[in-house]
Write an enzyme that holds these catalytic residues in place. Structure first.
Site, short mmCIF file in Angstrom:
data_model
loop_
_atom_site.label_atom_id
_atom_site.label_comp_id
_atom_site.label_asym_id
_atom_site.label_seq_id
_atom_site.Cartn_x
_atom_site.Cartn_y
_atom_site.Cartn_z
CD GLU A 58 -1.30 -2.23 2.25
OE1 GLU A 58 -0.13 -2.65 2.06
OE2 GLU A 58 -2.04 -2.72 3.12
CB CYS A 86 -0.77 -3.14 9.09
SG CYS A 86 0.36 -1.96 8.30
#
Length: 154
Positions: A58, A86
């Protein structure tokens, strides 16, 4: 939960990126950032190869997209990622003002969307991200579990 054909196609792209990570010995997570149904940026996990603990798929895609558009704000974009992000990645997604997040596998231990944390609902973040999980979930789970199973055999 209805999953659109477009979401399935872009998740398929993210899965191919995750395979690149796996081929390089990295945890197989891939991400693609889309604007106006066009690929703006892509990434796959690279913490080991880049000696950078922040090089999650990401983050790699978000950094690339910022350079492409010349702005740290990535509004009107959708991020597709093969694993629930996360806490670090959710912080970056929020700060980048990404409108929509679509992920494949849920992460009960570390997921910061709807499992270990619920950062999409956090009142201290000033940007709310719409999200959908479970897109091509079986494929994403199989890729991850196969990777870790092979690691344990070594």
């Amino acid at each position: 939960m209805r999953i659109s054909e477009t979401d399935q196609q872009w998740m398929g792209y993210a899965i191919r990126l995750a395979q690149r990570a796996k081929n390089n010995g990295e945890v197989p997570v891939g991400a693609v950032l889309i604007k106006n149904n066009c690929c703006l940026a892509e990434g796959w996990n690279r913490p080991i190869s880049s000696y950078d603990p922040t090089a999650h798929a990401e983050i790699v895609a978000i950094r690339q997209a910022g350079n492409v558009v010349g702005n740290y704000r990535l509004m009107d974009c959708t991020l597709y990622v093969t694993l629930e992000p996360c806490v670090m990645c959710m912080g970056a997604i929020s700060h980048a003002r990404i409108d929509r997040l679509v992920f494949g596998a849920f992460d009960p231990k570390r997921g910061a969307v709807c499992n270990a944390l619920h950062l999409t609902d956090a009142s201290f973040l000033n940007h709310k991200v719409d999200w959908q999980g479970g897109v091509l979930e079986d494929v994403c789970v199989d890729l991850l579990s196969g990777f870790f199973k092979a690691k344990r055999k070594k």
